[in-house]
Design an enzyme around this catalytic site. Structure first.
Site, PDB file in Angstrom:
ATOM      1  N   HIS A 189       0.677  -1.169  -0.059  1.00 24.72           N
ATOM      2  CA  HIS A 189      -0.366   0.190   0.284  1.00 24.72           C
ATOM      3  C   HIS A 189       0.969   1.464  -0.142  1.00 24.72           C
ATOM      4  O   HIS A 189       0.196   2.671  -0.636  1.00 24.72           O
ATOM      5  CB  HIS A 189      -0.933  -0.310   1.154  1.00 24.72           C
ATOM      6  CG  HIS A 189      -1.669  -0.791   0.696  1.00 24.72           C
ATOM      7  ND1 HIS A 189      -3.299  -0.678   1.042  1.00 24.72           N
ATOM      8  CD2 HIS A 189      -1.842  -2.321   0.901  1.00 24.72           C
ATOM      9  CE1 HIS A 189      -3.747  -1.512   0.864  1.00 24.72           C
ATOM     10  NE2 HIS A 189      -3.056  -2.859   1.280  1.00 24.72           N
ATOM     11  N   ASP A 395       3.198   9.157  -0.615  1.00 24.52           N
ATOM     12  CA  ASP A 395       2.427   8.005  -1.008  1.00 24.52           C
ATOM     13  C   ASP A 395       1.894   7.307  -1.880  1.00 24.52           C
ATOM     14  O   ASP A 395       2.495   7.557  -2.636  1.00 24.52           O
ATOM     15  CB  ASP A 395       1.032   8.974  -0.893  1.00 24.52           C
ATOM     16  CG  ASP A 395       0.264   8.467   0.560  1.00 24.52           C
ATOM     17  OD1 ASP A 395       0.372   7.693   1.196  1.00 24.52           O
ATOM     18  OD2 ASP A 395      -0.624   9.455   1.194  1.00 24.52           O
TER      19      ASP A 395
END
Length: 503
Positions: A189, A395
């Site tokens: 992730h 991110d």
């Protein structure tokens, strides 16, 4: 290959059909994909399966329906610490089960606070100055992975295992060592860094070799996949061809799976917020005093760039007094780690400074909230905000960016200001979001001003292009796509490695 084209190609087999036949609460194609495999899902934490509580991230939204409707087992930490016994607390959820495990107290701190979040987390986000190495942390990380693998072994007769995130990079190797011969997939992730950054991680070669025990490795973006390929070449001497690398354990396929959201649900929540105004939103709008609302929603994590965002707002207010009010939702994160406590204190200090410099007795330019909001509440807040600020230093994807877009009024949408180092920036280009360097407050400030003054026609054009992409590849398409690719591994025969690959 451009990820936008890739996403559309993948989605064509799913969402163009499913959008016409989608059930209210569950996509049929996801159920069919999951039922092909008697699946086990493993992550550090599992969902609470509480409809009244906000879902913290895309994992819960993606996997709750898989568990409830296909009979999958979702295994993870209970959040409690134990003495090392591997007793699983199992609860039924629909047709599936959730299995919770008390992780051993002896190794937990070294595993979670230490190696996972003080070494791997900053390294994966390319922030070497935030790394805090200790000789025993790696040992604890491996011990917890071994402990979880031993506990998961009781599910060895199921068809496949899907492991999630950086907490469990070597878990697949542990399962394979125990004799599990079913397909094992892994999805990261977070981002994956460049080779020079990865080599600063203790035992990085061993970690990467253990990852090649997985049959399928999934990454958020093409950038992450390229970095992983470069690391394989530089650190292990392995070549990555046609999406496959052959390591000591055999073939490992590597692909991108850009995680999505449920845009229709967010749009519904946002519309319902107009019909039944939330008291918090109503009070908030009265506090604006003619200013336009910007919103940021993040964990209090140093990777999120909240401090640089506040410095940018300071610049905007100096040039255009009382023009913007920022609602910054920053929920507490990892308070047991020194770096996070320090960051929380620094952000609070910046908020106070900006409010003191630019605020009035009855008006404050920053409304700072540390408590979480439900998804329904967030949808209403997103719709009320003219500007969505998503400016992490780096991110994996950042689903807040997608949630903000999905919640907008189609006839009068807001503008997304997005870090070019968020995975979402590989989906939304400069003609859609306003892309900025998150380390430069002046760039963020200029984008805030541009967004606040952007004509409606341009806002609608930008929003429509982004919303089309969200609808083409949803969170359910992401789940189904990964599960179907993992299903292909059932017929893959592991290769016998050559001696050169073992060197």
């Amino acid at each position: 290959m451009d990820v936008n084209n890739t996403s559309r190609a993948r989605a064509a087999g799913y969402s163009r059909t499913s959008l016409a036949t989608q059930q209210a609460d569950f996509n049929q194609h996801l159920l069919e994909a999951a039922q092909q495999l008697n699946l086990v899902v493993i992550s550090n934490r599992v969902s609470a399966f509480d409809p009244l509580q906000p879902k913290t991230g895309g994992l819960a939204a993606a996997l709750e329906p898989v568990v409830e409707h296909s009979g999958a087992v979702w295994m993870g930490s209970s959040g409690k610490l134990g003495d090392g016994s591997q007793t699983l607390g199992i609860a039924e959820h629909g047709q599936g089960r959730v299995a919770k495990l008390d992780l051993p107290r002896k190794h937990y701190s070294g595993y979670y606070d230490g190696f996972a979040n003080s070494i791997l987390w900053p390294a994966l986000h390319s922030l070497p100055d935030r790394m805090a190495a200790s000789t025993n942390h790696y040992e604890s990380y491996q011990e917890i992975n071994k402990f979880v693998a031993d506990a998961a072994f009781q599910f060895r007769d199921r068809d496949a295992i899907w492991v999630h995130d950086y907490h469990f990079l070597p878990l697949g190797a542990g399962l394979q060592k125990l004799g599990v011969d079913k397909p094992i997939g892994f999805f990261l992730h977070t981002p994956w860094p460049e080779p020079k950054m990865m080599e600063q991680v203790p035992n990085h070669r061993e970690l990467m070799q253990s990852m090649l025990a997985y049959d399928l490795l999934g990454f958020q973006t093409n950038w992450d996949l390229k970095n992983f390929r470069d690391c394989l070449r530089n650190h292990l001497g392995l070549e990555f061809e046609h999406g496959v690398v052959i390591g000591a354990s055999g073939h490992t396929r590597c692909q991108t799976f850009p995680i999505g959201i449920d845009p229709k649900q967010f749009a519904r929540n946002a519309s319902e917020s107009l019909a039944k105004p939330d008291p918090y939103v109503s009070v908030l709008l009265k506090k604006l005093g003619g200013a336009k609302l910007a919103i940021g929603v993040d964990r209090l994590d140093y990777t999120k760039g909240i401090d640089q965002r506040i410095k940018a707002l300071d610049q905007v207010l100096a040039a255009e007094p009382r023009s913007i009010v920022l609602l910054q939702v920053a929920t507490s994160s990892r308070p047991e780690i020194d770096a996070y406590r320090t960051y929380k204190r620094d952000v609070a200090g910046l908020v106070d400074r900006v409010n003191d410099n630019h605020g009035l007795e009855e008006w404050r330019p920053i409304i700072y909230e540390n408590s979480p909001f439900s998804q329904a509440q967030l949808a209403g807040l997103y719709r009320a905000a003219r500007i969505g600020l998503v400016t992490p230093l780096r991110d994996g994807m950042n689903l807040v960016a997608k949630e903000y877009v999905a919640a907008q009024d189609p006839n009068d949408p807001g503008v997304l200001v997005l870090s070019k180092f968020a995975g979402a920036a590989e989906i939304f280009d400069q003609n859609e979001a306003l892309l900025v360097d998150p380390a430069h407050p002046d760039e963020i400030a200029a984008a805030i001003s541009e967004a606040a003054n952007m004509p409606r026609k341009e806002r609608v054009q930008r929003w429509r292009a982004m919303m089309d992409k969200l609808e083409e590849y949803t969170i359910h398409d992401w789940s189904a796509h990964f599960i179907q690719e993992l299903h292909k591994s059932r017929v893959t025969v592991r290769a016998v490695p050559t001696s050169s690959l073992l060197d």
